[in-house]
Design a protein around this motif. Structure first.
Motif, PDB file in Angstrom:
ATOM      1  N   ARG A  58      46.015  48.904  52.423  1.00 49.41           N
ATOM      2  CA  ARG A  58      46.499  50.315  53.045  1.00 49.41           C
ATOM      3  C   ARG A  58      47.633  50.348  52.424  1.00 49.41           C
ATOM      4  O   ARG A  58      48.479  49.365  52.367  1.00 49.41           O
ATOM      5  CB  ARG A  58      46.541  50.146  54.489  1.00 49.41           C
ATOM      6  N   LEU A  59      48.025  51.843  52.139  1.00 51.90           N
ATOM      7  CA  LEU A  59      49.442  52.099  51.684  1.00 51.90           C
ATOM      8  C   LEU A  59      49.985  52.264  52.896  1.00 51.90           C
ATOM      9  O   LEU A  59      49.701  53.095  53.961  1.00 51.90           O
ATOM     10  CB  LEU A  59      49.255  53.279  50.743  1.00 51.90           C
ATOM     11  N   LYS A  60      51.299  51.674  53.199  1.00 53.10           N
ATOM     12  CA  LYS A  60      52.148  51.674  54.400  1.00 53.10           C
ATOM     13  C   LYS A  60      52.414  53.260  54.871  1.00 53.10           C
ATOM     14  O   LYS A  60      52.744  54.195  54.144  1.00 53.10           O
ATOM     15  CB  LYS A  60      53.418  51.201  54.205  1.00 53.10           C
ATOM     16  N   ASN A  61      51.980  53.593  56.143  1.00 48.95           N
ATOM     17  CA  ASN A  61      51.999  54.980  56.655  1.00 48.95           C
ATOM     18  C   ASN A  61      51.077  56.065  55.987  1.00 48.95           C
ATOM     19  O   ASN A  61      51.381  57.117  56.362  1.00 48.95           O
ATOM     20  CB  ASN A  61      53.468  55.446  56.653  1.00 48.95           C
ATOM     21  N   ALA A  62      50.201  55.538  55.030  1.00 49.80           N
ATOM     22  CA  ALA A  62      49.420  56.376  54.540  1.00 49.80           C
ATOM     23  C   ALA A  62      47.855  56.102  54.647  1.00 49.80           C
ATOM     24  O   ALA A  62      47.230  56.144  55.576  1.00 49.80           O
ATOM     25  CB  ALA A  62      49.894  56.587  52.988  1.00 49.80           C
ATOM     26  N   TYR A  63      47.301  55.996  53.630  1.00 55.49           N
ATOM     27  CA  TYR A  63      45.851  55.988  53.430  1.00 55.49           C
ATOM     28  C   TYR A  63      45.296  54.417  53.011  1.00 55.49           C
ATOM     29  O   TYR A  63      46.157  53.732  52.430  1.00 55.49           O
ATOM     30  CB  TYR A  63      45.300  56.718  52.287  1.00 55.49           C
ATOM     31  N   ILE A  64      43.937  54.114  53.075  1.00 53.63           N
ATOM     32  CA  ILE A  64      43.466  53.176  52.451  1.00 53.63           C
ATOM     33  C   ILE A  64      42.869  53.454  51.168  1.00 53.63           C
ATOM     34  O   ILE A  64      42.356  54.513  51.007  1.00 53.63           O
ATOM     35  CB  ILE A  64      42.205  52.578  53.571  1.00 53.63           C
ATOM     36  N   ILE A  65      43.339  52.570  50.372  1.00 53.86           N
ATOM     37  CA  ILE A  65      42.850  53.010  48.899  1.00 53.86           C
ATOM     38  C   ILE A  65      41.867  51.693  48.245  1.00 53.86           C
ATOM     39  O   ILE A  65      42.213  50.560  48.802  1.00 53.86           O
ATOM     40  CB  ILE A  65      43.927  53.138  47.881  1.00 53.86           C
ATOM     41  N   LYS A  66      41.135  52.015  47.190  1.00 57.68           N
ATOM     42  CA  LYS A  66      40.344  50.880  46.733  1.00 57.68           C
ATOM     43  C   LYS A  66      40.793  50.725  45.180  1.00 57.68           C
ATOM     44  O   LYS A  66      40.906  51.956  44.370  1.00 57.68           O
ATOM     45  CB  LYS A  66      38.966  51.147  46.756  1.00 57.68           C
ATOM     46  N   GLY A  67      40.988  49.638  44.691  1.00 55.42           N
ATOM     47  CA  GLY A  67      41.361  49.413  43.269  1.00 55.42           C
ATOM     48  C   GLY A  67      39.965  49.710  42.364  1.00 55.42           C
ATOM     49  O   GLY A  67      38.768  49.205  42.713  1.00 55.42           O
ATOM     50  N   GLU A  68      40.463  50.760  41.283  1.00 53.44           N
ATOM     51  CA  GLU A  68      39.143  50.995  40.364  1.00 53.44           C
ATOM     52  C   GLU A  68      39.248  50.531  38.945  1.00 53.44           C
ATOM     53  O   GLU A  68      38.367  50.442  38.120  1.00 53.44           O
ATOM     54  CB  GLU A  68      38.929  52.510  40.313  1.00 53.44           C
ATOM     55  N   GLY A  69      40.722  50.193  38.614  1.00 52.43           N
ATOM     56  CA  GLY A  69      40.798  49.599  37.239  1.00 52.43           C
ATOM     57  C   GLY A  69      42.487  50.067  37.009  1.00 52.43           C
ATOM     58  O   GLY A  69      43.025  50.189  37.526  1.00 52.43           O
ATOM     59  N   CYS A  70      42.442  49.824  35.555  1.00 51.20           N
ATOM     60  CA  CYS A  70      43.875  50.094  34.878  1.00 51.20           C
ATOM     61  C   CYS A  70      43.903  50.421  33.625  1.00 51.20           C
ATOM     62  O   CYS A  70      42.872  50.335  32.781  1.00 51.20           O
ATOM     63  CB  CYS A  70      44.693  48.962  35.295  1.00 51.20           C
ATOM     64  N   VAL A  71      44.903  50.875  33.047  1.00 50.98           N
ATOM     65  CA  VAL A  71      45.030  51.057  31.649  1.00 50.98           C
ATOM     66  C   VAL A  71      46.215  50.389  31.020  1.00 50.98           C
ATOM     67  O   VAL A  71      47.324  49.941  31.731  1.00 50.98           O
ATOM     68  CB  VAL A  71      45.900  52.830  31.592  1.00 50.98           C
ATOM     69  N   LYS A  72      46.087  49.795  29.919  1.00 50.24           N
ATOM     70  CA  LYS A  72      47.028  48.987  29.390  1.00 50.24           C
ATOM     71  C   LYS A  72      47.527  49.419  28.053  1.00 50.24           C
ATOM     72  O   LYS A  72      46.830  50.083  27.121  1.00 50.24           O
ATOM     73  CB  LYS A  72      46.398  47.525  29.064  1.00 50.24           C
ATOM     74  N   ASP A  73      48.753  49.006  27.477  1.00 47.13           N
ATOM     75  CA  ASP A  73      49.119  49.455  26.279  1.00 47.13           C
ATOM     76  C   ASP A  73      48.700  48.453  25.160  1.00 47.13           C
ATOM     77  O   ASP A  73      48.051  47.465  25.467  1.00 47.13           O
ATOM     78  CB  ASP A  73      50.779  49.403  26.312  1.00 47.13           C
TER      79      ASP A  73
END
Length: 558
Positions: free
Chosen positions: A412-427
């Motif tokens: 959960r993001l504090k005072n906001a929504y529940i999120i689910k990790g999906e991936g990332c971008v790297k340099d």
């Protein structure tokens, strides 16, 4: 007598004196700093002791400046000391100065000369020191010890009139050169100092020594109990001898008693050593937040009440002791946990993109200012598609003990929504530059939906990238990396300076950070307590880390 039982041996002394006939109306205490530097945590304990006794017994406490050395004392220190005491929450009865009593002290010195109890010595300081002997060997009399009273009076007046240099003559009390207490071996009462005084200007060319001044000042102010630290225990005999020469039996005779210092680990409190830290540029000044001066602790964001609570907790003892810095920080945390408002700031930011959040949409969410006190209300926090979170709060893969954001798992993001990790971008170096997640639009905190009440194990703080306020954050740590940097007199304490005691970073905070006034201390949620520094401007907000949320040194010191 007070209604409460004595809490320590100092109060037992006072209670015993009251039981033995001391009139309670005569009780009076004092705090007597020398204005030659800024007060530190050790002084804070002494302030709390003396003014605390005044509060317990509902009796006056004088603030008296021991200003008898114009070579080192300045008005700026007088002002700083008054500010420190007021900030700690105490009020003095009379504001006094030892310099108020220069004429009376001089007149009494003349009396001692006439009685054959003081003489002018014309030896060098090296000769006087050698002549005093050792703790196991008696001293020898000065060749000037039996000068005539007339010669002594003439020489002393010439000293007063500025007719001699600083090392030509001193006035000494004539006591006992064979005393087992070396302080009783004809101590110096006056020396010549050719420097202007911060209050009396050039009126005086001679200045009284501490031992001659202190007890007599207590007597003039009718102080009943003169409390000082243990290094003054050998001075008590001399304190009493000087009082014996001038006390009127119909007036209060002050009583000196001693208590132990309470040194704090990972610090130094010697003014000379603190001055070296300033002069060598190790710190920015006497109020550098790494210094355990009262002004430094105030600037760092320590609450005055936390320092008072700390002083009360360590109590008064008869033996010197080293108090761990963790103990002081505990009281800072304990107070701020109840009193400090919460805000969100990201110290090591990485972008979080909520891929299914509508492009261009923004929301204003409600966040509580305090988790301890609902009456402090709520503040508005903007939310958008792109946020900043702490870099350490995301891993692509992690074990079951990692309860923050990872791919395929929800937080959960504090005072906001529940999120689910999906991936990332790297340099090209493999460093994560952007994290992707999806959100559950029905899970908004406080919305009352079934999804909003769904429990997930991790909660992260965040800041909307579009609304983020860049702030300078000064991460202060302990100034020394060993508990007692000056324990060995043969080792330079400067070698133990912690080179990592200050790190400066740029962080991102929610918009509320722009409106905080200088000196305001808040909790950066999940990160620690931070105070707005006086260097802040409307364009550049600067925060000092007051203390972390938890003790990070416990394992290091083991």
């Amino acid at each position: 007598m007070s209604d409460k039982k004595p809490a320590n041996f100092i109060e037992e002394i006072i209670e015993a004196d009251l039981e033995n006939g001391l009139n309670p109306d005569h009780l009076r205490f004092r705090f007597p700093p020398e204005p030659n530097g800024f007060l530190h945590i050790g002084h804070a304990s002494a302030i709390c002791l003396n003014f605390g006794l005044g509060e317990k017994y509902n009796k006056p406490v004088n603030l008296r400046f021991d200003d008898t050395n114009p070579a080192k004392e300045e008005s700026k220190f007088v002002q700083a000391i008054q500010k420190d005491i007021e900030w700690l929450g105490y009020k003095w009865d009379n504001l006094c100065y030892a310099s108020d009593y220069f004429q009376q002290l001089y007149d009494w010195a003349i009396q001692l000369i006439k009685e054959g109890k003081a003489y002018v010595d014309s030896q060098s300081s090296e000769q006087i020191a050698e002549q005093k002997g050792t703790p196991t060997q008696p001293g020898t009399n000065s060749p000037y010890r039996n000068r005539s009273i007339d010669d002594n009076l003439k020489l002393f007046e010439s000293m007063k009139n500025g007719e001699f240099g600083e090392s030509e003559h001193v006035l000494r009390a004539k006591i006992d050169m064979s005393s087992s207490n070396m302080l009783m071996r004809d101590p110096i009462m006056y020396r010549v100092v050719n420097k202007p005084h911060h209050r009396t200007g050039n009126d005086w060319k001679i200045y009284p020594m501490y031992d001659w001044t202190h007890g007599e000042s207590d007597y003039l102010e009718q102080i009943t109990h003169s409390f000082c630290t243990l290094e003054f225990l050998p001075h008590r005999e001399l304190y009493n001898w000087f009082l014996d020469q001038i006390v009127d039996k119909d007036k209060i005779r002050p009583k000196q008693r001693e208590f132990a210092r309470r040194n704090v680990s990972h610090t130094v409190t010697s003014k000379r050593k603190l001055q070296k830290l300033v002069d060598d540029g190790i710190v920015s000044g006497w109020d550098d937040p790494r210094m355990t001066t009262i002004s430094g602790m105030r600037r760092r964001g320590y609450p005055a009440q936390a320092i008072r609570n700390f002083a009360d907790s360590i109590g008064i003892a008869k033996r010197d002791n080293l108090v761990d810095m963790n103990h002081l920080e505990y009281f800072v945390r304990d107070y701020l946990n109840k009193e400090a408002d919460r805000v969100m700031a990201v110290l090591d930011p990485v972008k979080l993109v909520i891929t299914n959040y509508p492009e261009g949409k923004e929301e204003i969410l409600q966040a509580e200012n305090s988790q301890e006190d609902a009456s402090r209300g709520y503040r508005e926090v903007p939310f958008s598609k792109v946020l900043y979170i702490e870099r350490e709060d995301y891993r692509e893969e992690a074990n079951k003990k990692f309860f923050r954001l990872k791919n395929g798992k929800e937080v959960r993001l504090k005072n906001a929504y529940i999120i689910k990790g999906e991936g990332c971008v790297k340099d090209e170096n493999g460093v994560i530059t952007e994290i992707h997640a999806t959100y559950d639009p029905e899970s908004k905190s406080g919305s009352g939906t079934e999804a909003s009440m769904r429990r997930v194990k991790g909660t992260l703080h965040w800041v909307s990238a579009a609304h983020a306020v860049p702030v300078e954050v000064r991460l202060y740590d302990r100034l020394f990396n060993v508990p007692q940097p000056d324990a060995d007199k043969d080792v330079d304490f400067m070698q133990f300076v912690n080179k990592e005691s200050l790190k400066t970073i740029t962080a991102f905070g929610e918009p509320a950070l722009k409106d905080l006034e200088v000196g305001k201390t808040v909790q950066f949620q999940r990160m620690g307590y931070f105070s707005v520094d006086r260097d802040s401007t409307s364009e550049n907000r600067i925060f000092n880390r007051t203390v972390t949320l938890r003790d990070t040194w416990a394992k290091i010191d083991q």
